[in-house]
Design a protein around this motif. Sequence first.
Motif, PDB file in Angstrom:
ATOM      1  N   ASP A   1       0.614  -1.545  -0.042  1.00  0.00           N
ATOM      2  CA  ASP A   1      -0.015   0.366  -0.220  1.00  0.00           C
ATOM      3  C   ASP A   1       1.042   1.575   0.048  1.00  0.00           C
ATOM      4  O   ASP A   1       2.169   1.390   0.641  1.00  0.00           O
ATOM      5  CB  ASP A   1      -1.078   0.413   1.242  1.00  0.00           C
ATOM      6  CG  ASP A   1      -1.981   0.945   0.855  1.00  0.00           C
ATOM      7  OD1 ASP A   1      -1.907   2.539   1.946  1.00  0.00           O
ATOM      8  OD2 ASP A   1      -2.889   1.038   0.722  1.00  0.00           O
TER       9      ASP A   1
ATOM     10  N   GLU B   1       0.179   3.907   0.647  1.00  0.00           N
ATOM     11  CA  GLU B   1       0.496   4.917   2.433  1.00  0.00           C
ATOM     12  C   GLU B   1       1.296   4.028   3.018  1.00  0.00           C
ATOM     13  O   GLU B   1       1.975   5.033   3.979  1.00  0.00           O
ATOM     14  CB  GLU B   1      -1.109   5.173   2.721  1.00  0.00           C
ATOM     15  CG  GLU B   1      -1.876   5.826   1.956  1.00  0.00           C
ATOM     16  CD  GLU B   1      -1.382   7.187   1.339  1.00  0.00           C
ATOM     17  OE1 GLU B   1      -0.590   8.005   2.882  1.00  0.00           O
ATOM     18  OE2 GLU B   1      -1.383   7.600   0.741  1.00  0.00           O
TER      19      GLU B   1
ATOM     20  N   SER C   1       4.878   6.071   4.712  1.00  0.00           N
ATOM     21  CA  SER C   1       4.902   6.212   5.963  1.00  0.00           C
ATOM     22  C   SER C   1       6.329   6.141   6.268  1.00  0.00           C
ATOM     23  O   SER C   1       6.780   6.323   7.740  1.00  0.00           O
ATOM     24  CB  SER C   1       3.591   5.884   6.949  1.00  0.00           C
ATOM     25  OG  SER C   1       3.492   4.553   6.648  1.00  0.00           O
TER      26      SER C   1
END
Length: 92
Positions: free
Chosen positions: A45, A47, A51
Amino acid sequence: TTVKALGAELAGKRYTLQISPLDCTGCNACVEACPESPKALEMQDVEDVLSSGGEQTWDYAVNLPERGDLVDKYNLKGSQFQVPLMEFSGAC
């Protein structure tokens, strides 16, 4: 993830296939084309990647010194070290 680069001309060097998390379209073509078993690439993913420092890893990778002069650019392995090191496929 990095692996030991194979071949006398690359002794002491490591190799990674770095994908830009901001340019990935999520098409999965690179994972499907990977000849390794188990696959050396996996979809994650975006994100989660961002992160965990994915953008900084990409910035680091594009600023590494060129190594194309160490290998024969006319074979498959050597072609992977030639500039441009990255292409953005219109096939995805």
